[in-house]
Design an enzyme around this catalytic site. Sequence first.
Site, PDB file in Angstrom:
ATOM      1  CG  HIS A 130      16.679  22.621  51.851  1.00 56.53           C
ATOM      2  ND1 HIS A 130      16.316  21.510  52.508  1.00 56.53           N
ATOM      3  CD2 HIS A 130      16.661  22.323  50.550  1.00 56.53           C
ATOM      4  CE1 HIS A 130      16.087  20.566  51.645  1.00 56.53           C
ATOM      5  NE2 HIS A 130      16.296  21.035  50.448  1.00 56.53           N
TER       6      HIS A 130
ATOM      7  CD  GLU B 218      35.090  28.129  45.142  1.00 56.66           C
ATOM      8  OE1 GLU B 218      34.018  28.750  45.156  1.00 56.66           O
ATOM      9  OE2 GLU B 218      35.144  26.895  45.299  1.00 56.66           O
TER      10      GLU B 218
ATOM     11  CG  ASP C 154      33.055  30.751  48.202  1.00 57.40           C
ATOM     12  OD1 ASP C 154      32.697  31.215  49.292  1.00 57.40           O
ATOM     13  OD2 ASP C 154      32.610  29.697  47.730  1.00 57.40           O
TER      14      ASP C 154
ATOM     15  CB  CYS D  50      29.925  29.243  37.721  1.00 60.78           C
ATOM     16  SG  CYS D  50      31.050  28.726  39.015  1.00 60.78           S
TER      17      CYS D  50
HETATM   18  C1  PEP Z   1      31.079  30.754  44.059  1.00 60.46           C
HETATM   19  O1  PEP Z   1      31.689  30.666  45.128  1.00 60.46           O
HETATM   20  O2  PEP Z   1      31.087  31.786  43.353  1.00 60.46           O
HETATM   21  C2  PEP Z   1      30.279  29.626  43.556  1.00 60.46           C
HETATM   22  C3  PEP Z   1      29.762  29.644  42.358  1.00 60.46           C
HETATM   23  O3  PEP Z   1      30.057  28.587  44.384  1.00 60.46           O
HETATM   24  P1  PEP Z   1      29.070  28.596  45.644  1.00 60.46           P
HETATM   25  O4  PEP Z   1      28.224  29.816  45.546  1.00 60.46           O
HETATM   26  O5  PEP Z   1      28.273  27.345  45.548  1.00 60.46           O
HETATM   27  O6  PEP Z   1      30.021  28.608  46.788  1.00 60.46           O
HETATM   28 MG    MG Z   2      32.052  28.745  46.056  1.00 59.76          MG
END
Ligand code: PEP
Ligand code: MG
Length: 759
Positions: free
Chosen positions: A364, A606, A630, A677
């Site tokens: 957080h 991912e 991920d 992303c």
């Molecule tokens: C990722 O896994 O690249 C992603 C954007 O999601 P998070 O970082 O929230 O797991």
């Molecule tokens: Mg992810």
Amino acid sequence: MLDSLRTIVQQVNAAKDFSEVLRLIVHLVKQTMDTGMCSVYLYNPKDENYALMATDGLNPDSVGKVFLSSKEGLVGLVASRAEPINLEEAEAHPNFSFVPETGEQRFRSFLGAPIIHQRKVLGVLVVQQQEQRRFDESEESFLVTVSAQLAGVIAHADATGELGRLINPKDESFFERIYEGVASAPGVAIGSVVVVAPPADLKAVPIRKTDDVDAERCLLRQAMEQTKRDIRALDDSMVGKLSDEERALFDVYVRMLDDHALGGEVVSLIDEGITAQSAWAQVVLKHVRMFRSMKDAYLRERASDVEDLGHRVLAYLQQSETKRTSFPDNMVMVGEELSAASFADVPLEKVAAIASVKGSRNSHMAILGRAIGIPTVMGVVDLPWGGLEGEEVVVDGHNGQVVVCPSDELREAYSQQIYEEKLLAADLEKLSDEPCITADEHKISLWVNTGLRIDAMLSLDRGAEGVGLYRTEIPFLMLDRFPSEEEQRKAYREQLEMFAPRTVTMRTLDIGGDKDLPYFPIDEENPFLGWRGIRICLDHPEIFLVQLRAMMRASEGLNNLSILLPMISNMPELESALELVYQVYDELTEEEGYQIEMPNVGAMIELPAAVYQIRELARRVDFLSVGTNDLTQYLLAVDRNNPRVAGLYHTCHPSVLRALWAISEGAKEENTPISVCGEMAGDPIGAVLLIALGFDVLSMSATNLLKVKAILRQVSLAEAKQLLEEVMVMPDAQSVSKHMEKALKKPEVAGLFRRAELD
Ligand code: PEP
Ligand code: MG
């Protein structure tokens, strides 16, 4: 042997400092192995030799005075070979060298084991015997096992600078201490520490000084009297429920608070000028450690009684505490486990940086740090946070480091960096309204990742073209229960309205892994391979359906919503999730009369499994989004939050690049729009590689948007593709990133690479 090992570990854990650890080790090993002497030599990086740092059996005056090079003697041989050496007649060995100060001539046999941590030889543990003696195999293994246990403690002392100071007590350069953590929000700050501790946590009481010893004594007396009263009341209420013997414990509690027991010890500490809270916590923790290290199981159990008593008195001491009102201007918030609630105790405008012992990039606090733009380092496991109140520290949020007592040189270098970063940020501001077009006129769309209101606002200021990833778990994290459909609808509506008519891609709840909701704890051995993301949502349709309803209702009249499904590992999972999405849409539009356009629905790529089924997945959805965070962790089998293996986590790894290539090609063949992303999209080198790999929509945190825009406007797509061709044949991540850095280091963009340079 196992029992002896357990005793050694227990005693070492209870030791008050590193010198005591070393003294205990040599003493206990000598005793257990029944030898003539045991010594520890530790590596001294300053002079590249091994210093005798503790002994039981050699001349005690030689400790800290005998230094052996790695070519010298049997100790040097154990260190340079990094393996144990066991000799019946040490003098007969060609490497034997005689060190008169130690009185070593009395010993004939020798057994030495290297102390190794993460491939680095930190020292040598030696036992010797007057008589000729062949140490047997089990003794050799015992010494190796003790060495391996000791290695972690020495590495810790090394990291905190304690080791350097012990070996070179007069050298000021060892006063500077660098603690490693997880880089969680970029930027650098220099400031003075304010320790923020949760209430009634003994370990969380910082060491604070006082000028008013009498007042502190008085506070202690009151708190102890109140606690005694409570215990006596408790005792009375137990008459008839507990036997007299069982109730005798309450008497013990009360007696422990007497002047000749804990109370007296605390008062003497207060008299030395530290506050009642600090003194109380120190004394209680010392006794808890002592009880915990006892052999007798009954006495070991008493540790929790002392701890309990400790909490009770501390709670009273904290009640009488007046709220702190003055804070330094450039304050660095430091604590064991900082959470968003910690902001309640400090003025936000004065917080220059955050450092927390526990937590990771997804905690957080880290999310808030990134959103507000405060350099943050989480997981600084070795940070002696309780003793840092008022100290000057540097927090380096790019590299995940906290520097305590920085040298003048280092402070100067960081001050320069802070200055340059300010200039760079001001320069980049000018690009906010400019389009992101490469030098050869290719349009790249820059989107943002959001989760809080504040980062949505920042994104709009910086010219974001849409939201590529709205992490819905973030508003879930802020509550103490699941949000209702209406609460969710309002939060989603706000995001959709802020960005309309631009698209907002809302990802369905992606909890599990390291993202735990306080009100929905998931306790698993392997959380990243366990119940996570879409797996939880499919197992709990009541949560998933409410979220989907809230999203779609929020989009009424705006119609700029896209829905993104995380952690898809197989086709049936995707089909089941899509079915629930359609079910909600039908309910809302056909049964409840809402006027909503069907949102686009996409899947995250991912997991390695999704890479190999990219075309099948692409055919079933409206768009795809690659989560490189991920994908990298699962492809390389490297926990994205574990500092021990952080050096192995690299998005430039050739396998990651090849997977990205396969994803981009697969999506293209199916004509399915695709974006990225993960953090890679927000990194200047990562962004150049991604456009070369065929991705033209990149989504990143608002803090990185202008940096990425600046570099992409300087590079041509043809140049990026040429670079990709060159790095695709390289063997490892380091070669790839070095090559990219070198090629891209044009003067116009050099400043953007500061982070990479420091890496
Ligand atoms: C990722 O896994 O690249 C992603 C954007 O999601 P998070 O970082 O929230 O797991
Ligand atoms: Mg992810």
